[in-house]
Design an enzyme around this catalytic site. Structure first.
Site, PDB file in Angstrom:
ATOM      1  N   LYS A 134       1.384   4.035  -2.870  1.00 45.24           N
ATOM      2  CA  LYS A 134       0.998   5.429  -2.632  1.00 45.24           C
ATOM      3  C   LYS A 134       2.182   6.372  -2.874  1.00 45.24           C
ATOM      4  O   LYS A 134       2.006   7.496  -3.354  1.00 45.24           O
ATOM      5  CB  LYS A 134       0.466   5.607  -1.195  1.00 45.24           C
ATOM      6  CG  LYS A 134      -0.906   4.985  -0.946  1.00 45.24           C
ATOM      7  CD  LYS A 134      -2.004   5.582  -1.808  1.00 45.24           C
ATOM      8  CE  LYS A 134      -2.551   6.892  -1.267  1.00 45.24           C
ATOM      9  NZ  LYS A 134      -3.710   7.373  -2.065  1.00 45.24           N
ATOM     10  N   TYR A 158       0.833  -1.194   0.000  1.00 49.71           N
ATOM     11  CA  TYR A 158       0.000   0.000   0.000  1.00 49.71           C
ATOM     12  C   TYR A 158       0.874   1.253   0.000  1.00 49.71           C
ATOM     13  O   TYR A 158       0.742   2.143  -0.836  1.00 49.71           O
ATOM     14  CB  TYR A 158      -0.923   0.001   1.224  1.00 49.71           C
ATOM     15  CG  TYR A 158      -1.582   1.333   1.474  1.00 49.71           C
ATOM     16  CD1 TYR A 158      -2.634   1.771   0.674  1.00 49.71           C
ATOM     17  CD2 TYR A 158      -1.139   2.174   2.494  1.00 49.71           C
ATOM     18  CE1 TYR A 158      -3.225   3.006   0.883  1.00 49.71           C
ATOM     19  CE2 TYR A 158      -1.718   3.405   2.708  1.00 49.71           C
ATOM     20  CZ  TYR A 158      -2.757   3.821   1.908  1.00 49.71           C
ATOM     21  OH  TYR A 158      -3.334   5.048   2.111  1.00 49.71           O
TER      22      TYR A 158
END
Lengths: 322, 815
Positions: A134, A130
Site C-alpha cells: 500500500k 499489505y
C-alpha cells in the site's frame, strides 16, 4: 456524475457505492464477485487492465478501494493486486479525469505510537506485505498521477457485516483465542464505516485541480480514540460474546508474532509481528486538517455505531460474518 | 587560504537553508581584505539583525534566529575571520575583529541595524556599536571583563595555559564547547574545526582574551565595556544560568554597566543559550516591544504596577515598632514565645548592625533561615535597614533553591551553619556575604565598620524593593517575583480590613512563610509543631494544642492541613472565628467538613504568589456545579475575565469563562529577570495594566468568582479549549472520589483521560466505572484510568498535572 468504484464488494466499497447511488450518481462497481450494492456491477479482476479500462469507459471519476488485505498472502500476489491493480485504476482514472485513492495510515507506521499525529510520509518498508504494497501504491500514485487525485487513509474501518476487523475479533473471542497486548491500554481511533464512506464522498467532491485536498494524503478517523480494551469490549458486547479477552505483555506478543510470521503455514496466522506491534501502541490522529479540507465530519461515531452493530448482530442472529 | 564549504546535503542535514549561505568580501579595514562566510536570510521588512558568534562556534549558533526572525527581519549570521567557514588568515586582535565587523555592517547591510552577540562575540559587537547606527543590542551569555572579586573561570585559565594543545592541536576546546548543547547540534558546531590547521583562530581567540593591562587587547575590551556603559539603545540579555564560563556574576556586571537592560534568564540553560533555548522567540517579541510601532503590542510603559495612592504609606515595619513596649507574645512556636518588645528590639539591633556592616538600601538578603523567631527578627531587621528579602523555602529542593537564589543574586545571605554550608558548597549565592543567624550578634559585629548605635536607619519608601518571593513551582518552573514596600503595605491593609484580624487574638498558620505577616499586621501568630514542608503533619491534636495554649481565633491553613485535621477530629471540635484556606482550590466537601470541626466562618480566597488575596473567599461551603467558589473581589482589586486570544485578550461577557486578569495595589512588581514571562503576563485594559494570572474562571451573576483551574492544565481539544474543572468536577462528584483529568496528545487535538485516585500504579479503570464516567460526562472521554495522583510538596494538595499527563500519555501510548 459517473463514478467507477473498484473493490465494491468490501464493506466500505459497498457503502460508498450506495451513498453515491442515493445522491443520484451513475455508479459502476468493479470487482470479482457481486458487490451487493445498489450500483451496477461490472465484474472483473483489478489485475486485468483492459477490464478496468473498459469498466471505466464512461466514468468521470474512479474511486479505488480494491485491495488484498490477507495478512500473509504471497508478496507477488500483493504486488499484483495492490500495486499493479492501483496502476490499472490510475490508468482508468487518467482517462476519466479524477482519482480518489484509498490507502491506510499504516503506510507511515514505524513501530512508534501515533499520538495525535497527521498523515506522515508513506515510507513503510517493513515486513508486512499489505502495508508495504500500500505504501508503494501511494508513492507511485503521488509521483505519476496527471489528474486531480485525493488520497484518503481511513483508519480501522468497521461496521455491521464487517468480516475483516469485527469478524476476526468476535471469532477469536468466542474461541478464547483473543489476547490484547498489555491489557489493551493503547489508545486507538477507529472509523465507523458510514463515516469513512461520507469522507470518501467528500474527497470525490474535492477532487478538483488546485483543491487543497489534492495536495497531500489525509488520514480519516472517527476522532474518538479509546483504549483498545474498551473498543473490543464494546464490539464483544454488541456481538453478545461474554468471554473477555486475555492480556499478554506487549513484548511477548511481538515475539510470538515474529515466530508465527516464520512458521505459520497458512495465509492467516493468529498474530503477526506487525499486528502485535500495531495493537501495542497508540494509533490516533489529528483530524483538524482533514475535517477542514474535506468540509466533512463523522455523523455516526462510536456509540451510535456500536448500537447499530448490536442491532445487526441481533437481527442476523449470527456472528456478523456475512 | 581558502577553505571548502559544506555541501547542500550538509546544510540540509543541519537544518540550514542552503540558499542562505554565501561569501562576502570585507574591504578597507586597514588589514588585508578577507572573505567571510555568512548565512543571510535576505530582504527583511524591518531591518537587519547581524549575529556575531563567539569562540569556538560559528554562524550556525544563530540557526534559530535565522528561522524565527526572518522574513520580518533580514538576519545575517557571520563567521568571523578564521572562524567557521570564513577565510583563514593572520591572527586577529579584538580591535581588528571590531574593525572588520564595522566594515561588514557598513559594506553589506542597510537600513535599521540590530546587533546580536554571544560569548566573545559580545565584546566584538559592543566594540562596534559606537561606530554604527545600531537600534538595539541583544546579548547571550557574554562578558566585557572580569567582574569584581571574580577569578578567571577555570575553563578559560586552563585553555589559556595550554592554548595550543587544547585549542589547536587537539579538538578538546571545540568538542568541550559542543558537548554543552544537545547532541543534534554538535556535528554542525564542530564541522568547521575538524583539523588542526582549521583551529588556528580558535587558539588565537583564546590567547587574545585580555586578563591584565599588559595584554594586547586590554584597551579594546575596555572600550567595549565603556560602549556598554554608554549604550543609549535598548538592550536585551538572554542568559543561561548554568554557564560555567560566563556565569551569573558576569550578568550582574553587565547590568551594573547597563542598568536599563532587559533580562530574560533561563535558569537551567548552559552556555549555548541561542541554540538551547527559545532566545530567538524572546528576541522577536522584545524587538516588537522596544522598537514598535506594532499595533498589537502594548508599547512601552515603565509605570508597571505601581499603585496610584501612596500618600498614606505606612511601612510594614511600623506595627512592630508601635508595639515595642508590649510584653505580650508576638510569635509562638515549639521553642516558646517571643514578645513584641524583644522582637522589636532585636529587629532594631539587627538593622543597625546591618547598616553598620555596610548593607545599602536596596541590597538583597537571602533568607536561608528556618521559620521561627530568628527568621522574624532577621526579616524585620533587613526591612528596617532598607534591604529586600529573598525568600526561599526548603520545599523547593536543592535544585530549585539554586535556581531561585541564583536568579535573585543576593548580596547577603542569612542562614544557619547548615544552610550556609550548603549555599557555599553548592554555589547558590556566589559573591554574597554570609551571616550565620545563630551567631547573632557576633556574626555581624565582627564585620561592623562603624559603631552600630550611630547607624541611621533609612526611611522606607513605597517604591523600594521589599522582597523577592517565588512561585511554588507546582504549576511550572519556580519564578522569582518582585514586591515593593508599597505593595506589601497594601497587602497588609487589605488583609486587616477584609478579614478583621484582631490585635489580641491573632492567627495560627500551617504556611510557614505566612508568619512574616504577623508583625506587619501587628497581630500575634503561632506556628504549630510540624515540619514546615509537611503541612499534612498538622493533625487535630497538634491543632487543638495550639488553640488551647494561645488565644488565636483565626487559622490560615493549607488544604493538606485542613484535610488532616478533619480526618483526625473524631467528632471533637476546635472552635475558631475564622478559617482561611489557601494554596490550592478547595473542594466544597472539605470546606464543609472543616466548618463542622471548627464552627468557624470558612473562607477560601483566590490569590497567587503574584497577588494575594484577591477575593473575600465567602461561599467556600456553597455547592456550585463545577469549579471553586472564591467569593467576591476585594475592595481595591479589579478582576476581568478575558478571552484566551494570546495577542489580543478581550473581556468576555459575565457568566462566560476565560483567563482571569487582575489589578491590585498589593500585587507584584514583576518577575525577576524573566522579561518574556513578564511581558506575556501583562495586558492593558482601559489603560490599566493587568496581570494575566493563568487561572481560568468566571463571574457568577451574583458577582462570585468561580475558579476553574489553570490555563496550562486546560484541555486543548480539536473543537474547543475546556478548563479541566468543567470536566473533572462533575465526574468527581458523581463518583464521590478524587479525580483529575488531563489532555493527552498535542495541544489542539487532545484526547481526554480521566484519572481516578487509587493506590498503586496507573492502570485502566474497570469497565463498569469506565462506562459510568463516559455516560455521565458531557465531554468525549477517551480513557478512564486509576492510580496514585501525584501532588506537590509545598501544598500536598495541588495535583502535579504535567507529571500526571506525562505518565497517563506514556501509559496510553503503549510500547
Amino acid at each position: 456524475m459517473k463514478v467507477l468504484v473498484t473493490g465494491g464488494s468490501s464493506l466500505l466499497g459497498r457503502t460508498v457505492a450506495n451513498l453515491l447511488v442515493a445522491r443520484g450518481d451513475d455508479v459502476v462497481c468493479f470487482q470479482r464477485s457481486a458487490s451487493g450494492s445498489t450500483a451496477i456491477d461490472d465484474r472483473g479482476d483489478i489485475r486485468d487492465r483492459s477490464a478496468v479500462l473498459h469498466a471505466a469507459r464512461n466514468a468521470d471519476a474512479v474511486i479505488h478501494l480494491a485491495a488484498l488485505v490477507a495478512p500473509k498472502a504471497s508478496w507477488n500476489e500483493m504486488l499484483a493486486i495492490n500495486v499493479d491493480g492501483t496502476r490499472n485504476a490510475l490508468a482508468a482514472a487518467t482517462a476519466s479525469g479524477r482519482f480518489v485513492h484509498i490507502s491506510s495510515p499504516s503506510v507511515a507506521f514505524h513501530d512508534a505510537p501515533s499520538v495525535g499525529s497527521t498523515a506522515l510520509a508513506a515510507d513503510y518498508d517493513g515486513g508486512d506485505g499489505y502495508t508495504r504494497s500500500k505504501a508503494m501504491a501511494e508513492s507511485f500514485v503521488r509521483k505519476e498521477t496527471t489528474v486531480p487525485t485525493v488520497m484518503i487513509r481511513p483508519h480501522l474501518v468497521w461496521g455491521p457485516g464487517d468480516t475483516q476487523l469485527i469478524g476476526r475479533i468476535v471469532d477469536r473471542a468466542r474461541s478464547g483465542r483473543l489476547a490484547l497486548p498489555d491489557g489493551g491500554r493503547a489508545l486507538v481511533d477507529t472509523t465507523y464505516v458510514d463515516d469513512a464512506a461520507t469522507a470518501i464522498v467528500a474527497a470525490l467532491n474535492h477532487c478538483n485541480a488546485g483543491d487543497e485536498a489534492t495536495l497531500a494524503p489525509l488520514v480519516v478517523t472517527g476522532g474518538e480514540p479509546r483504549p483498545l480494551r474498551d473498543l473490543v469490549a464494546s464490539i464483544l458486547e454488541a456481538a453478545g460474546v461474554t468471554r473477555s479477552p486475555r492480556s499478554i505483555p506487549a513484548p511477548i506478543a511481538a515475539r510470538i508474532g515474529s515466530a508465527l510470521d516464520r512458521v505459520w503455514p497458512g495465509s492467516e496466522p493468529p498474530l503477526t509481528h506487525f499486528a502485535a506491534r500495531q495493537l501495542s501502541v497508540a494509533h490516533w490522529f489529528d483530524q483538524r486538517e482533514t475535517r477542514r479540507i474535506l468540509g466533512w465530519e463523522p455523523s455516526v461515531g462510536l456509540d451510535e455505531g456500536f448500537n447499530r452493530l448490536k442491532a445487526a448482530f441481533a437481527s442476523s442472529g449470527d456472528s456478523g460474518q456475512s | 587560504m581558502k577553505i571548502e564549504t559544506p555541501s547542500v546535503a550538509d546544510w540540509e542535514r543541519w537544518g540550514i537553508d542552503p540558499h542562505w549561505h554565501r561569501t562576502v568580501r570585507i574591504e578597507r579595514t586597514g588589514l588585508a581584505d578577507v572573505e567571510w562566510s555568512i548565512l543571510d536570510t535576505g530582504e527583511g521588512l524591518r531591518g537587519t539583525i547581524v549575529c556575531v558568534h563567539g569562540n569556538p562556534t560559528w554562524g550556525y549558533l544563530w540557526k534559530d534566529f535565522l528561522e524565527t526572525l526572518s522574513p520580518e527581519w533580514r538576519v545575517i549570521a557571520v563567521d568571523q575571520t578564521g572562524m567557521g567557514w570564513s577565510q583563514r588568515s593572520m591572527r586577529r586582535t579584538l580591535e581588528e575583529r571590531v574593525a572588520e565587523l564595522v566594515a561588514f555592517c557598513e559594506q553589506h547591510t542597510s537600513g535599521p541595524l540590530v546587533l546580536a552577540a554571544h560569548d566573545w562575540g559580545g565584546p566584538v559587537a559592543l566594540g562596534a556599536v559606537s561606530s554604527l547606527d545600531v537600534r538595539a543590542v541583544i546579548l547571550g551569555n557574554t562578558g566585557v571583563g572580569l567582574p569584581e572579586n571574580t577569578k578567571v573561570p577555570p575553563l578559560i585559565s586552563t585553555a589559556r595555559r595550554f592554548v595550543d594543545l587544547l585549542c589547536r592541536r587537539t579538538s578538546v576546546f571545540v568538542a568541550g564547547t559542543a558537548a554543552m548543547t544537545k547532541k543534534q547540534f554538535r556535528e554542525a558546531l564542530r564541522a568547521p574545526y575538524r583539523k588542526a590547521d582549521r583551529r588556528a583562530a580558535v587558539a588565537d581567540f583564546v590567547a587574545d582574551i585580555p586578563l591584565s593591562e599588559k595584554d594586547e587587547s586590554w584597551l579594546a575590551l575596555k572600550k567595549s565595556a565603556d560602549n556598554l556603559s554608554n549604550l543609549q539603545v535598548p538592550l536585551l540579555l538572554v542568559w543561561g544560568g548554568r554557564d560555567p564560563v560566563f556565569h551569573d556574576r558576569f550578568l550582574a556586571d553587565l547590568l551594573r554597566r547597563a542598568p536599563h537592560g532587559d533580562v530574560h534568564r533561563f535558569p537551567e540553560a548552559a552556555h549555548l543559550v541561542p541554540l538551547d533555548e527559545p532566545m530567538a522567540a524572546v528576541a522577536a517579541v522584545w524587538l516588537d516591544d522596544v522598537l514598535g510601532p506594532d499595533p498589537s503590542s502594548l508599547g512601552r510603559d515603565n509605570s508597571k504596577h505601581v499603585s496610584a495612592d501612596h500618600r498614606s504609606f505606612v511601612a510594614i515595619t511600623e506595627a512592630l515598632g508601635s508595639r515595642s513596649r508590649d510584653k505580650t507574645a508576638a510569635f509562638t512556636d515549639r521553642s516558646g514565645s517571643v514578645s513584641w518588645e524583644s522582637l522589636a528590639i532585636e529587629a532594631q539591633d539587627i538593622a543597625r548592625m546591618l547598616v553598620g556592616a555596610g548593607l545599602e538600601v536596596g541590597d538583597r538578603v537571602a533568607m536561608l533561615v528556618p521559620p521561627g523567631a530568628e527568621l522574624l527578627a532577621a526579616a524585620y531587621g533587613v526591612w528596617l535597614a532598607g534591604g529586600a528579602l529573598v525568600v526561599a523555602d526548603s520545599g523547593l529542593g536543592a535544585r530549585g533553591l539554586r535556581t531561585v537564589l541564583r536568579g535573585a543574586n543576593p548580596q547577603w545571605v542569612f542562614g544557619t551553619a547548615k544552610t550556609l554550608a550548603a549555599a557555599r558548597t553548592l554555589g547558590w549565592t556566589p559573591g554574597a556575604r554570609m551571616i550565620c543567624t545563630s551567631r547573632f550578634p557576633r556574626a555581624l559585629s565582627l564585620t561592623t565598620h562603624r559603631s552600630t548605635s550611630q547607624s541611621q536607619l533609612p526611611r522606607l519608601a513605597p517604591e523600594l524593593e521589599a522582597a523577592i518571593v517565588h512561585t511554588s513551582g507546582s504549576t511550572g518552573p519556580a519564578k522569582p517575583v518582585r514586591y515593593s514596600h508599597g505593595a506589601l503595605a497594601a497587602q497588609r491593609d487589605v488583609i486587616h480590613e477584609s478579614f478583621a484580624m484582631s490585635n489580641e487574638h491573632g492567627f495560627v498558620t500551617s504556611f510557614a512563610p505566612f508568619i512574616l505577616l504577623g508583625p506587619a499586621l501587628g497581630v500575634p501568630c503561632v506556628l504549630p509543631e510540624i515540619d514546615v514542608t509537611k503541612p499534612s503533619e498538622l493533625d487535630f491534636d497538634r491543632f487543638a494544642k495550639v488553640l488551647a495554649s494561645s488565644q488565636v481565633d483565626v487559622a490560615w491553613l493549607s488544604p493538606a492541613s485542613a484535610r488532616r485535621i478533619v480526618a483526625t477530629a473524631e467528632g471533637r471540635k476546635a472552635k475558631l472565628r475564622l478559617v482561611m484556606l489557601a494554596g490550592a482550590p478547595i473542594s466544597t466537601e472539605l470546606a464543609t467538613a472543616i466548618a463542622e470541626v471548627t464552627d468557624a466562618d470558612i473562607r477560601s480566597p483566590w490569590g497567587m504568589t503574584e497577588a494575594m488575596p484577591l477575593t473575600d473567599g465567602v461561599g467556600a461551603t456553597q455547592q456550585i456545579g463545577d469549579g471553586t467558589n472564591t467569593g467576591k473581589i476585594l475592595n481595591g482589586a479589579q478582576a476581568v475575565v478575558v478571552s484566551l486570544d494570546d495577542s489580543n485578550p478581550e473581556p468576555v461577557p459575565v457568566g462566560e469563562w476565560g483567563e482571569l486578569a487582575v489589578h491590585a495595589s498589593w500585587m507584584f512588581e514583576g518577575y525577576e529577570q524573566e522579561w518574556s514571562t513578564e511581558h506575556r503576563s501583562e495586558v492593558l485594559l482601559n489603560g490599566v495594566r493587568f496581570h494575566r494570572t493563568g487561572d481560568l474562571g468566571r463571574f457568577a451573576a451574583n458577582g462570585d468568582l468561580h475558579q476553574l483551574g489553570r490555563l496550562q492544565h486546560a484541555l486543548f481539544l480539536a473543537t474547543q479549549v475546556v478548563p479541566c474543572a468543567l470536566v473533572e468536577d462533575p465526574i468527581g462528584k458523581s463518583l464521590g472520589r478524587q479525580v483529575a483529568v488531563v489532555g493527552i496528545g498535542p495541544k489542539g487535538t487532545q484526547a481526554i483521560a480521566v484519572v481516578i485516585q487509587a493506590e498503586g500504579k496507573l492502570r485502566l479503570a474497570d469497565p463498569e466505572t469506565t462506562a459510568l464516567v463516559r455516560a455521565g460526562s458531557a465531554f468525549a472521554i477517551a480513557a478512564v484510568l486509576e492510580g496514585e495522583l501525584p501532588v506537590d510538596i509545598r501544598h500536598q494538595s495541588k495535583v502535579k498535572r504535567e507529571l500526571l499527563a506525562a505518565s497517563a500519555s506514556a501509559f496510553l501510548a503503549g510500547r
